[in-house]
Design an enzyme around this catalytic site. Structure first.
Site, PDB file in Angstrom:
ATOM      1  N   ILE A  77      22.393 -17.511  23.166  1.00  0.00           N
ATOM      2  CA  ILE A  77      21.284 -17.538  22.216  1.00  0.00           C
ATOM      3  C   ILE A  77      21.764 -18.004  20.850  1.00  0.00           C
ATOM      4  CG2 ILE A  77      19.582 -16.136  20.994  1.00  0.00           C
ATOM      5  CD1 ILE A  77      19.425 -14.335  23.435  1.00  0.00           C
ATOM      6  N   GLY A  78      22.899 -17.482  20.393  1.00  0.00           N
ATOM      7  CA  GLY A  78      23.428 -17.850  19.083  1.00  0.00           C
ATOM      8  C   GLY A  78      24.736 -17.134  18.830  1.00  0.00           C
ATOM      9  N   GLY A  80      27.414 -15.400  15.443  1.00  0.00           N
ATOM     10  CA  GLY A  80      27.523 -14.964  14.060  1.00  0.00           C
ATOM     11  C   GLY A  80      28.945 -14.601  13.736  1.00  0.00           C
ATOM     12  N   GLY A  81      29.125 -13.951  12.576  1.00  0.00           N
ATOM     13  CA  GLY A  81      30.464 -13.661  12.097  1.00  0.00           C
ATOM     14  C   GLY A  81      31.260 -12.738  12.993  1.00  0.00           C
ATOM     15  N   PHE A  82      30.577 -11.801  13.664  1.00  0.00           N
ATOM     16  CA  PHE A  82      31.298 -10.823  14.466  1.00  0.00           C
ATOM     17  C   PHE A  82      31.059 -10.981  15.964  1.00  0.00           C
ATOM     18  CE2 PHE A  82      32.015  -8.693  10.475  1.00  0.00           C
ATOM     19  CZ  PHE A  82      33.260  -8.134  10.661  1.00  0.00           C
ATOM     20  N   SER A  84      28.956 -13.378  19.470  1.00  0.00           N
ATOM     21  CA  SER A  84      27.927 -14.256  20.012  1.00  0.00           C
ATOM     22  C   SER A  84      26.869 -13.420  20.709  1.00  0.00           C
ATOM     23  CB  SER A  84      28.549 -15.247  20.998  1.00  0.00           C
ATOM     24  OG  SER A  84      29.509 -16.066  20.358  1.00  0.00           O
ATOM     25  N   VAL A  85      25.660 -13.982  20.802  1.00  0.00           N
ATOM     26  CA  VAL A  85      24.554 -13.310  21.468  1.00  0.00           C
ATOM     27  C   VAL A  85      24.121 -14.153  22.659  1.00  0.00           C
ATOM     28  CG1 VAL A  85      22.233 -12.359  21.234  1.00  0.00           C
ATOM     29  CG2 VAL A  85      23.807 -12.269  19.296  1.00  0.00           C
ATOM     30  N   ASP A 194      23.416  -6.016   5.887  1.00  0.00           N
ATOM     31  CA  ASP A 194      23.433  -7.430   6.268  1.00  0.00           C
ATOM     32  C   ASP A 194      22.011  -7.921   6.514  1.00  0.00           C
ATOM     33  OD1 ASP A 194      24.617  -9.883   6.699  1.00  0.00           O
ATOM     34  OD2 ASP A 194      25.188  -9.475   8.776  1.00  0.00           O
TER      35      ASP A 194
END
Length: 351
Positions: A77-78, A80-82, A84-85, A194
């Site tokens: 899906i996407g 980020g900094g910490f 993946s989804v 965040d």
């Protein structure tokens, strides 16, 4: 894999808190007792915090802590900094599965991010993406995963999509949904830290916003001279949305979320990226030392909304309204468009 010990919940334990994990049938349920932050183990609908939503969702074979074989991953899906989804399946339902990236330079940061997401199992609200299960904290080194309900695309994608309307009515509705989530989270003594469009999921069926990604969240103590529950300065969100006091290294409070909320509202208004293309160090210096903020449009014709934005990103912590104040103003806004500026008159308090 059942979640059998209170050790996994250590981040929310204190001298007067006892967090226990019990089993009802094959469903793990979290109960919080003697807690100043969580006053009851059930929400206003009488549902245990840890239970998944009941919208055609069968919990009977689902656990709060799971093994890697208990869910599947289908596609990305996407990221980020910490982590993946991914799109996945769990207990026969489509879900979002977040993989927590293990940072080789700061493994403790990755562990604390996972622990914060793990603790989000306790949070239940219509405007918060439900964490349904996680892999066990003890299994972190072999792969840490958080299983969440799948709702739709995020607000950042809507902001970036010229074909998606962000009318004043829709902006106001989204602003209300997000502040409801923050009001609930803050009432539990937790700062998200965040808040940004990428962490707001918009349900594709109902157009309801839900706050997601609690990997930077911390339990905080409000009031002068009181530090946060734990100091994790490297887990304080994305720099363009970060409150100036956090950039100075001050302990976080819930008012840091209000600053980030203000930048998020600005982004819905302008559909631009805050400080796009600017040098990070220059921006940080400007925000901290010169009260630099993203530029408001000259012809937005939405004075009440701009008033809310500027009140939320005030430099002094005490000058920002609380989530409760914003929630009241936005709820009244649906009935009386003149209320917002009056309800958000400057309030001075303790930093």
């Amino acid at each position: 894999m059942p979640c059998d010990t209170a050790d996994n919940w250590a981040r929310y334990e204190g001298q007067d808190n006892a967090i226990m994990v019990a089993r009802r049938g094959s469903v793990n349920s979290a109960f919080v007792t003697n807690s100043s932050q969580y006053h009851q183990a059930e929400d206003t609908n009488g549902n245990c915090f840890i239970n998944a939503r009941n919208d055609n969702w069968d919990n009977r074979d689902c656990n709060a802590c799971v093994g890697h074989s208990d869910f599947s991953i289908d596609g990305v899906i996407g990221s980020g900094g910490f982590g993946s989804v991914f799109l996945g399946r769990y207990c026969g339902r489509r879900v979002a599965v977040k993989s927590v990236r293990q940072c080789s330079r700061n493994k403790e940061a990755s562990r604390q991010s996972f622990q914060a997401e793990f603790n989000a199992l306790l949070l239940r609200h219509d405007n918060i993406v439900s964490v349904l299960a996680t892999t066990a904290y003890e299994d972190f080194d072999s792969g840490a995963f958080i299983i969440m309900e799948y709702a739709g695309r995020n607000l950042q994608q809507i902001v970036n999509d010229p074909g998606s309307s962000l009318s004043p009515t829709r902006r106001t509705k989204y602003a209300l949904h997000i502040i409801r989530a923050l009001h609930y989270t803050h009432s539990q003594g937790i700062a998200h830290l965040d808040v940004k469009p990428a962490n707001v999921i918009v349900d594709s069926n109902t157009d309801v916003c839900r706050l997601a990604d609690f990997g930077c969240s911390q339990r905080v103590s409000e009031g002068e001279g009181r530090d946060s529950f734990t100091s994790r300065s490297y887990l304080t969100g994305t720099f363009a949305y970060r409150a100036p006091e956090l950039l100075r290294g001050r302990p976080p409070t819930t008012k840091a979320d209000i600053y980030s909320y203000g930048v998020t509202l600005w982004q819905m208004l302008t559909r631009e990226t805050p400080f796009a293309g600017e040098n990070h160090h220059v921006v940080i210096f400007g925000v901290v030392a010169q009260n630099l903020r993203p530029s408001l449009p000259e012809n937005a014709n939405d004075a009440w909304y701009e008033s809310l934005v500027t009140r939320c990103w005030e430099g002094r912590v005490a000058d920002r309204p609380s989530a409760a104040e914003i929630l009241l103003a936005l709820e009244r806004r649906t009935d009386d468009t003149e209320n917002l500026p009056r309800d958000l008159k400057r309030r001075h308090g303790t930093t």
